[in-house]
Scaffold this motif. Structure first.
Motif, PDB file in Angstrom:
ATOM      1  N   MET A  11       8.358  35.037  25.372  1.00  0.00           N
ATOM      2  CA  MET A  11       6.904  35.149  25.516  1.00  0.00           C
ATOM      3  C   MET A  11       6.275  33.819  25.917  1.00  0.00           C
ATOM      4  SD  MET A  11       5.771  38.120  25.231  1.00  0.00           S
ATOM      5  CE  MET A  11       7.013  39.382  25.369  1.00  0.00           C
ATOM      6  N   GLU A  12       6.766  32.739  25.322  1.00  0.00           N
ATOM      7  CA  GLU A  12       6.116  31.447  25.564  1.00  0.00           C
ATOM      8  C   GLU A  12       6.319  30.957  26.997  1.00  0.00           C
ATOM      9  OE1 GLU A  12       6.547  28.486  22.241  1.00  0.00           O
ATOM     10  OE2 GLU A  12       7.480  30.198  21.249  1.00  0.00           O
ATOM     11  N   LEU A  13       7.417  31.375  27.621  1.00  0.00           N
ATOM     12  CA  LEU A  13       7.727  30.847  28.949  1.00  0.00           C
ATOM     13  C   LEU A  13       7.423  31.817  30.081  1.00  0.00           C
ATOM     14  CD1 LEU A  13      10.939  28.799  28.062  1.00  0.00           C
ATOM     15  CD2 LEU A  13       8.673  27.935  28.652  1.00  0.00           C
ATOM     16  N   LEU A  14       6.641  32.845  29.811  1.00  0.00           N
ATOM     17  CA  LEU A  14       6.222  33.749  30.891  1.00  0.00           C
ATOM     18  C   LEU A  14       5.424  32.962  31.926  1.00  0.00           C
ATOM     19  CD1 LEU A  14       4.848  36.791  28.813  1.00  0.00           C
ATOM     20  CD2 LEU A  14       6.958  36.751  30.163  1.00  0.00           C
ATOM     21  N   SER A  15       5.546  33.360  33.173  1.00  0.00           N
ATOM     22  CA  SER A  15       4.727  32.720  34.212  1.00  0.00           C
ATOM     23  C   SER A  15       3.339  33.358  34.177  1.00  0.00           C
ATOM     24  CB  SER A  15       5.353  32.951  35.578  1.00  0.00           C
ATOM     25  OG  SER A  15       5.239  34.334  35.904  1.00  0.00           O
ATOM     26  N   GLY A  16       2.393  32.723  34.853  1.00  0.00           N
ATOM     27  CA  GLY A  16       1.042  33.265  34.899  1.00  0.00           C
ATOM     28  C   GLY A  16       1.032  34.714  35.373  1.00  0.00           C
ATOM     29  N   GLU A  17       1.813  34.978  36.400  1.00  0.00           N
ATOM     30  CA  GLU A  17       1.832  36.334  36.951  1.00  0.00           C
ATOM     31  C   GLU A  17       2.449  37.329  35.971  1.00  0.00           C
ATOM     32  OE1 GLU A  17       3.799  36.630  40.738  1.00  0.00           O
ATOM     33  OE2 GLU A  17       3.601  38.812  40.686  1.00  0.00           O
ATOM     34  N   GLU A  18       3.514  36.904  35.330  1.00  0.00           N
ATOM     35  CA  GLU A  18       4.146  37.787  34.331  1.00  0.00           C
ATOM     36  C   GLU A  18       3.181  38.091  33.195  1.00  0.00           C
ATOM     37  OE1 GLU A  18       8.853  36.534  34.779  1.00  0.00           O
ATOM     38  OE2 GLU A  18       7.516  35.211  33.662  1.00  0.00           O
ATOM     39  N   ILE A  19       2.383  37.071  32.827  1.00  0.00           N
ATOM     40  CA  ILE A  19       1.407  37.286  31.758  1.00  0.00           C
ATOM     41  C   ILE A  19       0.401  38.360  32.186  1.00  0.00           C
ATOM     42  CG2 ILE A  19      -0.527  36.237  30.497  1.00  0.00           C
ATOM     43  CD1 ILE A  19       1.102  33.632  30.371  1.00  0.00           C
ATOM     44  N   ARG A  20      -0.135  38.220  33.410  1.00  0.00           N
ATOM     45  CA  ARG A  20      -1.137  39.212  33.882  1.00  0.00           C
ATOM     46  C   ARG A  20      -0.544  40.624  33.890  1.00  0.00           C
ATOM     47  NH1 ARG A  20      -3.884  35.551  32.401  1.00  0.00           N
ATOM     48  NH2 ARG A  20      -3.152  33.744  33.479  1.00  0.00           N
ATOM     49  N   ASN A  21       0.700  40.756  34.371  1.00  0.00           N
ATOM     50  CA  ASN A  21       1.310  42.085  34.422  1.00  0.00           C
ATOM     51  C   ASN A  21       1.494  42.673  33.031  1.00  0.00           C
ATOM     52  OD1 ASN A  21       1.421  41.964  37.166  1.00  0.00           O
ATOM     53  ND2 ASN A  21       3.530  41.195  37.239  1.00  0.00           N
ATOM     54  N   LEU A  22       1.965  41.814  32.132  1.00  0.00           N
ATOM     55  CA  LEU A  22       2.175  42.270  30.748  1.00  0.00           C
ATOM     56  C   LEU A  22       0.843  42.687  30.127  1.00  0.00           C
ATOM     57  CD1 LEU A  22       4.159  42.468  28.308  1.00  0.00           C
ATOM     58  CD2 LEU A  22       3.481  40.136  27.717  1.00  0.00           C
ATOM     59  N   GLN A  23      -0.190  41.901  30.394  1.00  0.00           N
ATOM     60  CA  GLN A  23      -1.510  42.208  29.822  1.00  0.00           C
ATOM     61  C   GLN A  23      -2.002  43.582  30.276  1.00  0.00           C
ATOM     62  OE1 GLN A  23      -4.010  38.841  30.908  1.00  0.00           O
ATOM     63  NE2 GLN A  23      -3.854  38.034  28.821  1.00  0.00           N
ATOM     64  N   LEU A  24      -1.835  43.851  31.551  1.00  0.00           N
ATOM     65  CA  LEU A  24      -2.325  45.125  32.078  1.00  0.00           C
ATOM     66  C   LEU A  24      -1.568  46.293  31.436  1.00  0.00           C
ATOM     67  CD1 LEU A  24      -4.305  46.447  33.989  1.00  0.00           C
ATOM     68  CD2 LEU A  24      -2.596  46.300  35.810  1.00  0.00           C
ATOM     69  N   ARG A  25      -0.257  46.113  31.314  1.00  0.00           N
ATOM     70  CA  ARG A  25       0.550  47.177  30.702  1.00  0.00           C
ATOM     71  C   ARG A  25       0.135  47.397  29.239  1.00  0.00           C
ATOM     72  NH1 ARG A  25       5.182  46.972  28.178  1.00  0.00           N
ATOM     73  NH2 ARG A  25       5.871  44.897  28.822  1.00  0.00           N
ATOM     74  N   LYS A  26       0.006  46.287  28.514  1.00  0.00           N
ATOM     75  CA  LYS A  26      -0.354  46.410  27.101  1.00  0.00           C
ATOM     76  C   LYS A  26      -1.771  46.955  26.934  1.00  0.00           C
ATOM     77  CE  LYS A  26       2.415  43.020  24.542  1.00  0.00           C
ATOM     78  NZ  LYS A  26       2.286  41.849  23.636  1.00  0.00           N
ATOM     79  N   LEU A  27      -2.659  46.530  27.826  1.00  0.00           N
ATOM     80  CA  LEU A  27      -4.042  46.988  27.723  1.00  0.00           C
ATOM     81  C   LEU A  27      -4.110  48.521  27.851  1.00  0.00           C
ATOM     82  CD1 LEU A  27      -7.086  46.468  27.511  1.00  0.00           C
ATOM     83  CD2 LEU A  27      -7.118  46.088  29.988  1.00  0.00           C
ATOM     84  N   ARG A  28      -3.313  49.051  28.766  1.00  0.00           N
ATOM     85  CA  ARG A  28      -3.321  50.515  28.941  1.00  0.00           C
ATOM     86  C   ARG A  28      -2.875  51.198  27.652  1.00  0.00           C
ATOM     87  NH1 ARG A  28      -1.091  49.872  34.591  1.00  0.00           N
ATOM     88  NH2 ARG A  28      -2.918  50.174  35.910  1.00  0.00           N
ATOM     89  N   GLU A  29      -1.866  50.617  27.013  1.00  0.00           N
ATOM     90  CA  GLU A  29      -1.394  51.202  25.737  1.00  0.00           C
ATOM     91  C   GLU A  29      -2.484  51.124  24.666  1.00  0.00           C
ATOM     92  OE1 GLU A  29       3.159  49.646  26.529  1.00  0.00           O
ATOM     93  OE2 GLU A  29       2.170  49.052  24.647  1.00  0.00           O
ATOM     94  N   VAL A  30      -3.159  49.964  24.621  1.00  0.00           N
ATOM     95  CA  VAL A  30      -4.204  49.786  23.609  1.00  0.00           C
ATOM     96  C   VAL A  30      -5.323  50.805  23.831  1.00  0.00           C
ATOM     97  CG1 VAL A  30      -6.011  48.212  22.780  1.00  0.00           C
ATOM     98  CG2 VAL A  30      -3.727  47.333  23.243  1.00  0.00           C
ATOM     99  N   LEU A  31      -5.728  50.984  25.077  1.00  0.00           N
ATOM    100  CA  LEU A  31      -6.822  51.917  25.369  1.00  0.00           C
ATOM    101  C   LEU A  31      -6.426  53.345  24.982  1.00  0.00           C
ATOM    102  CD1 LEU A  31      -8.071  50.538  28.800  1.00  0.00           C
ATOM    103  CD2 LEU A  31      -9.189  50.322  26.567  1.00  0.00           C
ATOM    104  N   GLU A  32      -5.183  53.663  25.212  1.00  0.00           N
ATOM    105  CA  GLU A  32      -4.678  54.993  24.842  1.00  0.00           C
ATOM    106  C   GLU A  32      -4.791  55.175  23.314  1.00  0.00           C
ATOM    107  OE1 GLU A  32      -3.699  56.955  27.435  1.00  0.00           O
ATOM    108  OE2 GLU A  32      -3.481  58.597  25.986  1.00  0.00           O
ATOM    109  N   ARG A  33      -4.406  54.140  22.589  1.00  0.00           N
ATOM    110  CA  ARG A  33      -4.499  54.188  21.122  1.00  0.00           C
ATOM    111  C   ARG A  33      -5.945  54.365  20.689  1.00  0.00           C
ATOM    112  NH1 ARG A  33      -0.069  52.524  18.653  1.00  0.00           N
ATOM    113  NH2 ARG A  33      -1.162  52.895  16.702  1.00  0.00           N
ATOM    114  N   CYS A  34      -6.847  53.670  21.378  1.00  0.00           N
ATOM    115  CA  CYS A  34      -8.255  53.676  20.980  1.00  0.00           C
ATOM    116  C   CYS A  34      -8.839  55.093  21.001  1.00  0.00           C
ATOM    117  CB  CYS A  34      -9.078  52.754  21.877  1.00  0.00           C
ATOM    118  SG  CYS A  34      -8.818  51.023  21.514  1.00  0.00           S
TER     119      CYS A  34
END
Ligand code: ADP
Ligand code: ZN
Length: 440
Positions: A11-34
């Motif tokens: 997690m600590e060594l993700l690149s900026g782009e990897e972070i953005r991709n991960l965020q989008l994926r996780k955000l979709r999961e969070v919204l689904e939970r909401c």
């Protein structure tokens, strides 16, 4: 740096782009939970927001941000995306600005939070052989338990000292060879007086090498003073109960801003008036979305804390963006004679002046229908017992430097060391006794 210096290299060594991709994926999961939460279903409906249609991160901006008032406006259980049986703990904020807010945690939430704080501590060099004295309040306040579990997870020896009881804190440090402390910065400064009273010097008489300081705004001058007086490295630690607690943003060994763990939080910096994003690198209000919390996710939560994103990559190799020191909360600002002032501007001046002691406070009063600002400043013991002439010189110098910084001429009152109230919790820097409403 070698991989061994990262707690969670994945997690600590993700690149900026990897972070953005991960965020989008996780955000979709969070919204689904909401969609399981009555509050969010309504919130989405009112905003005409369709979570399943989210195509890019920017789409989240269709949702209005929320803040403490949103949380206070009813039963906190309405935010839950899991049945109440899955909740294992609750924490609440300190209530600095009003009624405390409640956050519910599942076992997985506690685990994810612990993991984040462990990452922070490990990043600065805490290891199994360390003795960690946690001088933060335990209980509802998140600073205590948040660090406690993380230090245990690393395998350090934890002394759950809690806050206050200064002489015992010092005794514990000496008895068990404490190497790392977690402490509120204003209290750490105050504790220096207690060391002195006992005829002890923390550099000589303890094994301290590191401190985590957080929970309240403080200046670079205060940090440097702590580092010099204790002979330690002091790292800035930022968090808030609504984002679980500590572990949101933390300094790495380079001490050039705090890394926000962007695999777990989406950070936005907004203009507090328009709620639009500020231009890259400008100061604004920090707004976070949780990506790691299952029980009670918060979307676009307004912290009211002011900071800016620092440019460029960090020398430590982590791409997680860094924020500056927190300037204060939007409501810490006060207005005197038409001038906007933050308490941290006053602190920066005071702690840069030789002879200034460990505590200060700002009193705002109405005198003859006019605003008066009085700054009470404790001076060092030597000076207090020394010559009046030197005290007068110091007072004049402080007035002059404050006037330069804040453009208002305050009254300055020099005080005996230890005479100002020093709490165990967050310092109260401003006492507003003016007749009109605050901020008029
Ligand atoms: P409350 O909001 O009632 O004080 P918390 O205990 O959750 O409750 O405190 C979180 C707040 O403390 C943050 O929003 C911020 O204003 C302040 N804070 C925490 N850490 C820091 C830090 N390192 N620097 C400046 N302010 C901080
Ligand atoms: Zn770094």
């Amino acid at each position: 740096m070698s991989e061994g210096e990262f707690w969670n290299p994945g997690m600590e060594l993700l690149s900026g782009e990897e972070i953005r991709n991960l965020q989008l994926r996780k955000l979709r999961e969070v919204l689904e939970r909401c969609l399981h939460s009555p509050f969010y279903r309504q919130w989405f409906r009112d905003a005409g927001f369709e979570p399943r249609k989210l195509a890019a991160m920017e789409d989240l901006r269709a949702l209005p941000p929320m803040d403490k008032e949103t949380l206070r406006g009813g039963d906190p259980r309405r935010f839950l995306t899991v049945p109440m049986e899955e909740v294992v703990r609750l924490h609440s904020s300190s209530g600095t600005t009003g009624q405390a807010t409640v956050i519910f945690h599942t076992a997985r939430d506690i685990d994810a939070w612990t993991e984040l704080v462990a990452r922070c501590m490990y990043m600065t060099g805490v290891r199994r052989r360390d003795v960690f004295q946690n001088m933060m309040g335990y209980g509802l306040f998140t600073g205590g338990l948040g660090f406690h579990y993380a230090a245990e997870r690393i395998g350090a020896l934890v002394i759950p000292a809690g806050s206050g009881n200064s002489k015992r804190q010092i005794q514990l440090m000496r008895d068990f060879g404490t190497t790392v402390v977690h402490v509120i910065p204003s209290y750490a400064l105050y504790l220096l007086d207690v060391f002195r009273e006992l005829g002890l010097d923390p550099r000589r008489d303890t094994s301290l090498r590191m401190a985590f300081i957080g929970a309240e705004p403080h200046t670079e001058s205060l940090r440097r003073r702590l580092e010099e007086s204790y002979g330690i490295k002091a790292y800035n630690s930022y968090g808030l109960s609504e984002m679980s607690g500590p572990g949101v943003a933390f300094e790495c060994p380079f001490q050039e801003g705090m890394h926000v763990w962007e695999d777990s939080f989406i950070l936005e910096v907004l203009d507090p008036r328009t709620l639009e994003p500020v231009p890259e690198g400008e100061e604004g209000e920090l707004v976070f979305t949780t990506l790691h919390r299952e029980g009670m996710p918060l979307l676009r939560y307004r912290t009211h804390d002011l900071a800016r994103v620092l440019p460029g990559p960090c020398r430590c190799g982590r791409a997680h963006r860094r924020i500056s020191r927190i300037k204060g909360r939007t409501d810490d600002m006060f207005i005197v004679k038409g001038v906007n002032i933050f308490p941290m501007q006053v602190e920066r001046v005071l702690l840069g002046v030789l002879g200034v002691g460990s505590n200060y406070r700002i009193l705002l009063e109405t005198v003859d229908n006019r605003d008066e600002m009085r700054v009470q400043v404790e001076v060092s013991g030597d000076l207090w017992h020394g010559e009046v002439r030197e005290l007068n010189q110091l007072r004049r110098r402080i007035v002059q430097e404050l006037r330069q910084e804040i453009l208002v001429t305050p009254q300055v009152e020099l005080m005996e060391p230890g005479s100002l109230p020093a709490g165990e919790g967050k310092a109260v820097r401003v006492v507003d006794m003016r007749e009109h409403a605050r901020g008029d």
